[in-house]
Scaffold this motif. Structure first.
Motif, PDB file in Angstrom:
ATOM      1  N   TYR A  14      56.705  41.001  49.721  1.00 27.40           N
ATOM      2  CA  TYR A  14      56.021  40.575  48.501  1.00 27.40           C
ATOM      3  C   TYR A  14      56.894  39.644  47.665  1.00 27.40           C
ATOM      4  O   TYR A  14      58.092  39.855  47.526  1.00 27.40           O
ATOM      5  CB  TYR A  14      55.608  41.789  47.668  1.00 27.40           C
ATOM      6  N   PHE A  15      56.232  38.633  47.085  1.00 27.72           N
ATOM      7  CA  PHE A  15      56.899  37.627  46.266  1.00 27.72           C
ATOM      8  C   PHE A  15      56.169  37.529  44.928  1.00 27.72           C
ATOM      9  O   PHE A  15      55.023  37.964  44.792  1.00 27.72           O
ATOM     10  CB  PHE A  15      56.862  36.262  46.952  1.00 27.72           C
ATOM     11  N   LYS A  16      56.832  36.923  43.935  1.00 29.59           N
ATOM     12  CA  LYS A  16      56.165  36.653  42.668  1.00 29.59           C
ATOM     13  C   LYS A  16      54.974  35.721  42.922  1.00 29.59           C
ATOM     14  O   LYS A  16      55.100  34.717  43.622  1.00 29.59           O
ATOM     15  CB  LYS A  16      57.128  35.994  41.677  1.00 29.59           C
ATOM     16  N   THR A  17      53.836  36.043  42.362  1.00 28.33           N
ATOM     17  CA  THR A  17      52.638  35.244  42.576  1.00 28.33           C
ATOM     18  C   THR A  17      52.830  33.841  41.988  1.00 28.33           C
ATOM     19  O   THR A  17      53.300  33.704  40.855  1.00 28.33           O
ATOM     20  CB  THR A  17      51.421  35.912  41.918  1.00 28.33           C
ATOM     21  N   PRO A  18      52.506  32.788  42.730  1.00 24.34           N
ATOM     22  CA  PRO A  18      52.661  31.417  42.215  1.00 24.34           C
ATOM     23  C   PRO A  18      51.941  31.224  40.888  1.00 24.34           C
ATOM     24  O   PRO A  18      50.820  31.701  40.688  1.00 24.34           O
ATOM     25  CB  PRO A  18      52.041  30.560  43.329  1.00 24.34           C
ATOM     26  N   ALA A  19      52.588  30.494  39.980  1.00 25.57           N
ATOM     27  CA  ALA A  19      52.106  30.380  38.604  1.00 25.57           C
ATOM     28  C   ALA A  19      50.869  29.510  38.467  1.00 25.57           C
ATOM     29  O   ALA A  19      50.258  29.489  37.390  1.00 25.57           O
ATOM     30  CB  ALA A  19      53.229  29.823  37.725  1.00 25.57           C
ATOM     31  N   ASP A  20      50.464  28.799  39.515  1.00 29.66           N
ATOM     32  CA  ASP A  20      49.268  27.964  39.419  1.00 29.66           C
ATOM     33  C   ASP A  20      48.001  28.733  39.759  1.00 29.66           C
ATOM     34  O   ASP A  20      46.905  28.173  39.693  1.00 29.66           O
ATOM     35  CB  ASP A  20      49.386  26.743  40.337  1.00 29.66           C
ATOM     36  N   LEU A  21      48.119  30.007  40.128  1.00 35.04           N
ATOM     37  CA  LEU A  21      46.948  30.785  40.532  1.00 35.04           C
ATOM     38  C   LEU A  21      46.305  31.493  39.340  1.00 35.04           C
ATOM     39  O   LEU A  21      46.990  32.084  38.503  1.00 35.04           O
ATOM     40  CB  LEU A  21      47.330  31.820  41.585  1.00 35.04           C
ATOM     41  N   PHE A  22      44.962  31.415  39.288  1.00 34.19           N
ATOM     42  CA  PHE A  22      44.172  32.137  38.298  1.00 34.19           C
ATOM     43  C   PHE A  22      42.960  32.755  38.998  1.00 34.19           C
ATOM     44  O   PHE A  22      42.454  32.219  39.986  1.00 34.19           O
ATOM     45  CB  PHE A  22      43.693  31.204  37.179  1.00 34.19           C
ATOM     46  N   ARG A  23      42.498  33.893  38.473  1.00 27.77           N
ATOM     47  CA  ARG A  23      41.283  34.499  39.000  1.00 27.77           C
ATOM     48  C   ARG A  23      40.083  33.595  38.691  1.00 27.77           C
ATOM     49  O   ARG A  23      40.028  32.985  37.626  1.00 27.77           O
ATOM     50  CB  ARG A  23      41.053  35.874  38.368  1.00 27.77           C
ATOM     51  N   LYS A  33      43.499  37.085  30.814  1.00 30.21           N
ATOM     52  CA  LYS A  33      42.350  37.752  31.403  1.00 30.21           C
ATOM     53  C   LYS A  33      42.141  37.334  32.855  1.00 30.21           C
ATOM     54  O   LYS A  33      41.507  38.040  33.630  1.00 30.21           O
ATOM     55  CB  LYS A  33      41.082  37.440  30.604  1.00 30.21           C
ATOM     56  N   PHE A  34      42.654  36.169  33.194  1.00 36.38           N
ATOM     57  CA  PHE A  34      42.440  35.606  34.526  1.00 36.38           C
ATOM     58  C   PHE A  34      43.712  35.600  35.362  1.00 36.38           C
ATOM     59  O   PHE A  34      43.742  35.026  36.442  1.00 36.38           O
ATOM     60  CB  PHE A  34      41.884  34.182  34.403  1.00 36.38           C
ATOM     61  N   SER A  35      44.763  36.225  34.846  1.00 39.21           N
ATOM     62  CA  SER A  35      46.022  36.271  35.593  1.00 39.21           C
ATOM     63  C   SER A  35      45.877  37.177  36.804  1.00 39.21           C
ATOM     64  O   SER A  35      45.339  38.286  36.691  1.00 39.21           O
ATOM     65  CB  SER A  35      47.163  36.775  34.705  1.00 39.21           C
ATOM     66  N   PRO A  36      46.348  36.749  37.981  1.00 35.26           N
ATOM     67  CA  PRO A  36      46.257  37.569  39.194  1.00 35.26           C
ATOM     68  C   PRO A  36      47.314  38.665  39.186  1.00 35.26           C
ATOM     69  O   PRO A  36      48.143  38.731  38.266  1.00 35.26           O
ATOM     70  CB  PRO A  36      46.510  36.560  40.309  1.00 35.26           C
ATOM     71  N   PRO A  37      47.360  39.536  40.202  1.00 35.40           N
ATOM     72  CA  PRO A  37      48.435  40.531  40.301  1.00 35.40           C
ATOM     73  C   PRO A  37      49.806  39.859  40.293  1.00 35.40           C
ATOM     74  O   PRO A  37      49.951  38.694  40.682  1.00 35.40           O
ATOM     75  CB  PRO A  37      48.160  41.220  41.635  1.00 35.40           C
ATOM     76  N   GLU A  38      50.813  40.613  39.854  1.00 34.38           N
ATOM     77  CA  GLU A  38      52.159  40.043  39.692  1.00 34.38           C
ATOM     78  C   GLU A  38      52.778  39.624  41.015  1.00 34.38           C
ATOM     79  O   GLU A  38      53.563  38.670  41.071  1.00 34.38           O
ATOM     80  CB  GLU A  38      53.066  41.064  39.000  1.00 34.38           C
ATOM     81  N   TYR A  39      52.436  40.309  42.109  1.00 31.28           N
ATOM     82  CA  TYR A  39      53.049  40.030  43.405  1.00 31.28           C
ATOM     83  C   TYR A  39      51.986  39.616  44.422  1.00 31.28           C
ATOM     84  O   TYR A  39      50.850  40.083  44.387  1.00 31.28           O
ATOM     85  CB  TYR A  39      53.807  41.257  43.920  1.00 31.28           C
ATOM     86  N   ILE A  40      52.404  38.743  45.326  1.00 32.59           N
ATOM     87  CA  ILE A  40      51.543  38.274  46.398  1.00 32.59           C
ATOM     88  C   ILE A  40      52.223  38.598  47.729  1.00 32.59           C
ATOM     89  O   ILE A  40      53.443  38.438  47.867  1.00 32.59           O
ATOM     90  CB  ILE A  40      51.277  36.754  46.253  1.00 32.59           C
ATOM     91  N   LYS A  67      42.443  35.160  48.151  1.00 33.19           N
ATOM     92  CA  LYS A  67      42.375  36.557  47.747  1.00 33.19           C
ATOM     93  C   LYS A  67      43.772  37.123  47.532  1.00 33.19           C
ATOM     94  O   LYS A  67      44.618  37.053  48.413  1.00 33.19           O
ATOM     95  CB  LYS A  67      41.637  37.388  48.804  1.00 33.19           C
ATOM     96  N   VAL A  68      44.007  37.654  46.345  1.00 36.33           N
ATOM     97  CA  VAL A  68      45.280  38.300  46.018  1.00 36.33           C
ATOM     98  C   VAL A  68      44.969  39.701  45.498  1.00 36.33           C
ATOM     99  O   VAL A  68      44.442  39.869  44.395  1.00 36.33           O
ATOM    100  CB  VAL A  68      46.072  37.501  44.962  1.00 36.33           C
ATOM    101  N   SER A  69      45.273  40.709  46.299  1.00 28.23           N
ATOM    102  CA  SER A  69      44.936  42.090  45.959  1.00 28.23           C
ATOM    103  C   SER A  69      46.089  42.772  45.230  1.00 28.23           C
ATOM    104  O   SER A  69      47.263  42.474  45.498  1.00 28.23           O
ATOM    105  CB  SER A  69      44.601  42.884  47.224  1.00 28.23           C
ATOM    106  N   PRO A  70      45.786  43.699  44.316  1.00 28.22           N
ATOM    107  CA  PRO A  70      46.855  44.440  43.628  1.00 28.22           C
ATOM    108  C   PRO A  70      47.683  45.249  44.627  1.00 28.22           C
ATOM    109  O   PRO A  70      47.166  45.728  45.638  1.00 28.22           O
ATOM    110  CB  PRO A  70      46.086  45.363  42.677  1.00 28.22           C
ATOM    111  N   SER A  71      48.958  45.385  44.356  1.00 21.43           N
ATOM    112  CA  SER A  71      49.850  46.147  45.237  1.00 21.43           C
ATOM    113  C   SER A  71      50.685  47.103  44.389  1.00 21.43           C
ATOM    114  O   SER A  71      51.329  46.684  43.438  1.00 21.43           O
ATOM    115  CB  SER A  71      50.773  45.196  46.012  1.00 21.43           C
TER     116      SER A  71
END
Length: 393
Positions: free
Chosen positions: A95-104, A143-150, A166-170
């Motif tokens: 798992y890595f920090k989710t890229p900052a350009d991603l939004f739900r 409100k649209f921030s994805p999970p912290e880790y990808i 798709k980025v699921s919570p972990s």
């Protein structure tokens, strides 16, 4: 180069760069640990394995030359470490920090998109270059921030597409509130462990789940065994994984597709998997200004920086290897403080010269799943990145 997993026996706490006696006595800590913290753990393990530390935990002075050859010093770091990253040992996912350009796409859903601009629109600024506007949500971004880790599997999908990611919570670890104290250093000099009056506080510690550990890749064979990690020297166990080069083995499966897509769009994203400490401040390459554009020449490509999600800079320091003649913390020598670009930061570049597919392939093979060189930091684990396709402008 072998892959390793580090498993803690108890909760962990990493205090970052602030000391109780250097201007502030309390801090909430950082997680996961910085590479500069983790490399100290690897160095300590090598010293223990080679009997170069005495019973009190100090370096054996008459073996200074052997120690320097094994682990280096402030000016030399003879190891190459990648990580640390979180790993689920049951699934094998890293798992890595989710890229900052991603939004739900919508609040609460797992489907995300890249917010990089898809149109070549520019804004004039009082800087030396134009600005671009990303396609961020109109409502509050949190409100649209994805999970912290990808996960690594999700990251492979992310790097070849810009929508429907798709980025699921972990659930990798839990936080536990613990009472912490500040020891009176004046009394400690007299071997009295006395707490400063009123300096009790609560701070969150991290407890990794049973199936979670730290993944790292090291260019050195490390015998399995225990060593101390973190601000309170908690015991952890390191052992070799059954597979090597896990990240590279997965990423190279999508590399040909990545190269093909970059040839079509003539843009690409540079994604920091680990914090970045660059020679040029927040910029990963050496740029110049041409017609109000930030332009660099790298490995046969002439590239223009279109946009970047970088966040607030981190302050990185650490203890020096220079031997202190005092046992008090205020006399310990520190390494210089540097600014770092946080893990998960993303840059998008446009290729503006008449390059060939071979030029793009050479660039991708040099930088994808590699580090931007900056001795000593890149050897510690900083500047680790991957590449992804960019938006077609």
């Amino acid at each position: 180069m072998p892959d390793y997993i580090v498993k803690p026996y108890d909760v962990l706490f990493f205090r970052g760069n602030k000391s109780f006696h250097f201007g502030q006595w309390y801090t909430e800590g950082v997680f996961p640990p910085y590479p500069s913290t983790f490399q100290g753990f690897i160095r300590s393990k090598l010293l223990c394995d080679n009997d170069l530390i005495d019973s009190s935990g100090r370096l054996i002075e008459d073996k200074a030359s052997e120690i320097k050859n094994l682990i280096g010093n402030d000016d030399n770091f003879p190891l190459n470490i990648t990580g640390p990253y979180l790993i689920n040992t049951k699934t094998g996912d890293i798992y890595f920090k989710t890229p900052a350009d991603l939004f739900r796409k919508t609040a609460g859903c797992d489907i995300c998109y890249s917010a990089f601009p898809s149109k070549d629109t520019r804004l004039e600024s009082d800087l030396e270059f134009f600005l671009s506007c990303p396609d961020i949500p109109g409502d509050k971004p949190e409100k649209f921030s994805p999970p912290e880790y990808i996960s690594l599997q999700e990251l492979i999908q992310y790097r070849t597409v810009l929508t429907d990611i798709k980025v699921s919570p972990s659930k990798l670890y839990l936080t536990e509130d613990r009472v912490v104290i500040a020891i009176n250093d004046k009394e400690l000099a007299n071997k009295n462990r006395v707490v400063y009056e009123g300096r009790f506080c609560v701070t969150p510690y991290n407890r990794l789940k049973n199936s979670t550990g730290f993944y790292c890749h090291i260019d050195r064979k490390i015998p399995s065994g225990s060593c101390k990690l973190g601000s309170e020297s908690r015991l952890v166990y390191i052992q070799k994984l059954s597979s090597d080069n896990i990240v590279e083995e997965w990423l190279k499966k999508s590399r040909d597709e990545l190269i093909s897509e970059i040839c079509k769009t003539k843009t690409f994203r540079l994604v920091l998997l680990q914090h970045g400490i660059f020679k040029n401040g927040w910029l990963p390459f050496e740029f110049s200004t041409e017609d109000n554009r930030l332009v660099a020449a790298v490995e046969g490509l002439k590239i223009e920086l279109v946009f970047a999600f970088t966040g607030v800079p981190l302050k990185i320091s650490g203890y020096s290897f220079i031997k202190s003649k005092s046992n008090t913390q205020k006399d310990i020598t520190l390494k210089p403080m540097v600014n770092a670009v946080s893990a998960g930061s993303v840059y998008m570049f446009r290729i503006i010269n008449g390059c060939t597919e071979e030029n793009i392939k050479a660039f991708v093979e040099k930088y994808d799943n590699n580090k931007i060189d900056h001795p000593l930091y890149s050897n510690m684990g900083y500047n680790h990145l991957i590449l992804g396709v960019g938006a077609k402008l």
